[in-house]
Design an enzyme around this catalytic site. Structure first.
Site, mmCIF file in Angstrom:
data_model
loop_
_atom_site.group_PDB
_atom_site.id
_atom_site.type_symbol
_atom_site.label_atom_id
_atom_site.label_comp_id
_atom_site.label_asym_id
_atom_site.label_seq_id
_atom_site.Cartn_x
_atom_site.Cartn_y
_atom_site.Cartn_z
ATOM 1 N N GLY A 145 0.834 -1.187 0.000
ATOM 2 C CA GLY A 145 0.000 0.000 0.000
ATOM 3 C C GLY A 145 0.872 1.241 0.000
ATOM 4 N N CYS A 146 0.314 2.369 -0.422
ATOM 5 C CA CYS A 146 1.115 3.590 -0.533
ATOM 6 C C CYS A 146 1.516 4.137 0.835
ATOM 7 C CB CYS A 146 0.367 4.643 -1.346
ATOM 8 S SG CYS A 146 -1.322 4.968 -0.798
ATOM 9 N N TYR A 147 0.589 4.154 1.788
ATOM 10 C CA TYR A 147 0.958 4.612 3.134
ATOM 11 C C TYR A 147 2.014 3.706 3.775
ATOM 12 C CZ TYR A 147 -2.935 8.020 3.488
ATOM 13 O OH TYR A 147 -3.787 9.084 3.330
ATOM 14 N N THR A 149 4.279 1.997 2.315
ATOM 15 C CA THR A 149 5.554 2.255 1.656
ATOM 16 C C THR A 149 6.264 3.438 2.304
ATOM 17 O OG1 THR A 149 4.863 1.337 -0.472
ATOM 18 C CG2 THR A 149 6.636 2.949 -0.514
ATOM 19 N N SER A 150 5.555 4.534 2.483
ATOM 20 C CA SER A 150 6.178 5.741 3.043
ATOM 21 C C SER A 150 6.586 5.531 4.498
ATOM 22 C CB SER A 150 5.232 6.939 2.915
ATOM 23 O OG SER A 150 4.011 6.714 3.596
#
Length: 344
Positions: A145-147, A149-150
């Site tokens: 997921g994008c969150y 990843t960060s």
């Protein structure tokens, strides 16, 4: 050698970003493009920026239309990938940009997604410990997921260096509206988002919470605990994640934390520790596969603070997927992936 690639969900934001990057990738040939309700239309109606593919017909998403390719990207809604993936050859490299195969714990999946757990695939975040080895030996990849990843990349050096133990991790991350997908939603129209910042998924209920905790465990945290609060901000793309956690050793200094991050990022193309005193901003990484990170220590509360900026559609989804594809196919990891952002 050139590999044939199909993209399911080609009319959405993730599918469009995959195609943008694949058009600049010299090792692939773009094959069938599929979608659901927009099948039978031309891609140019949905992705006008992809002019070389504008006249391509969007086919129905089916195993038949996706079969026969070397690589299949599934940029489909959560819960839609498993049925298609089960019908594709084990020899085909299948990369799921949805959530279906990210979580290892079936109970966590059922709690946060409310359906039966489809299984677990190798996790497509190459920078995590041992992941490159795993990705180089698989034909099934689950894109993060994008969150997660960060947040995961912001905290990874702190966990692996033993600066934090993964408990009492607090993540507050602001994201642009493209993270919610391309479907029409009243709360995402311009009149609602312009000049407005709002929190959502508050109180440990956001679906990316168990994924962040799972990643901390993969880094070596024994019993990670995560409080995650996402914010919706009025921009089209990007994530700024502020992550804090208590220091294992309260005498740890900002300089020591910075040294640990510099060592962890030294051989990583896309992990960029900013100069001291410079803090990440989403504009700087827009349309790139780069992660800008800064770290410090708040001695008043004995907490480490790490801030990361990514483009949610590039490194957070399509770029991470192609980076993982490159490893799985034995190509140079950086092939087709931009390091630099665009401005203004």
């Amino acid at each position: 050698m050139t590999f044939s690639v199909a993209v399911a969900g080609c009319t959405g934001y993730a599918g469009g970003e995959l195609l943008r990057l694949l058009l600049g990738h010299h090792g692939v040939q773009i094959g069938n493009l599929t979608a659901g309700g927009s099948a039978g239309t031309l891609l140019g109606q949905h992705q006008p920026h992809l002019s070389p593919l504008a006249d391509r017909e969007v086919l129905p998403t089916s195993a038949e239309n996706l079969a026969g390719h070397d690589v299949v990207f599934l940029a489909l809604p959560h819960g839609a990938s498993a049925e298609i993936a089960a019908q594709l050859s084990e020899e085909t490299l299948v990369i799921d940009c949805g959530a279906d195969y990210r979580l290892e714990d079936p109970e966590a999946w059922e709690q946060f997604y409310g359906t039966d757990h489809a299984g677990t695939w190798p996790y497509g975040l190459p920078e995590l410990p041992e992941n490159r080895h795993t990705l180089g030996r698989t034909t099934r990849i689950a894109v993060p997921g994008c969150y997660p990843t960060s947040a995961s990349l912001a905290l990874m050096p702190a966990v692996t260096a033993g600066l934090i133990d993964g408990t009492d991790v607090v993540v507050v991350a602001a994201s642009g509206t493209s993270g919610a997908g391309k479907s029409s939603k009243p709360h995402l129209i311009g009149a609602e988002t312009a000049g407005n910042v709002s929190a959502y998924g508050v109180g440990g209920v956001h679906r990316h919470t168990p994924e962040i905790a799972q990643n901390l465990q993969r880094m070596g945290a024994t019993n990670p605990t995560v409080s995650f609060t996402p914010l919706l901000v009025p921009m089209s793309r990007g994530i700024l994640a502020t992550c804090t956690a208590p220091l294992k050793d309260p005498t740890t200094t900002a300089a020591q934390a910075r040294a640990a991050y510099a060592e962890a990022f030294a051989d990583e193309t896309y992990l960029n520790l900013l100069p001291e005193g410079v803090w990440p901003q989403t504009k700087a990484v827009q349309a790139s596969n780069r992660v800008d990170v800064q770290v410090t220590v708040d001695p008043a509360v004995n907490r480490l603070i790490a801030v990361a900026a990514i483009d949610n559609l590039t490194k957070g989804t399509a770029g991470g997927a192609i980076q993982s594809m490159n490893i799985a196919l034995g190509m140079a990891e950086q092939t087709g992936l931009p390091l630099y952002g665009v401005a203004p």
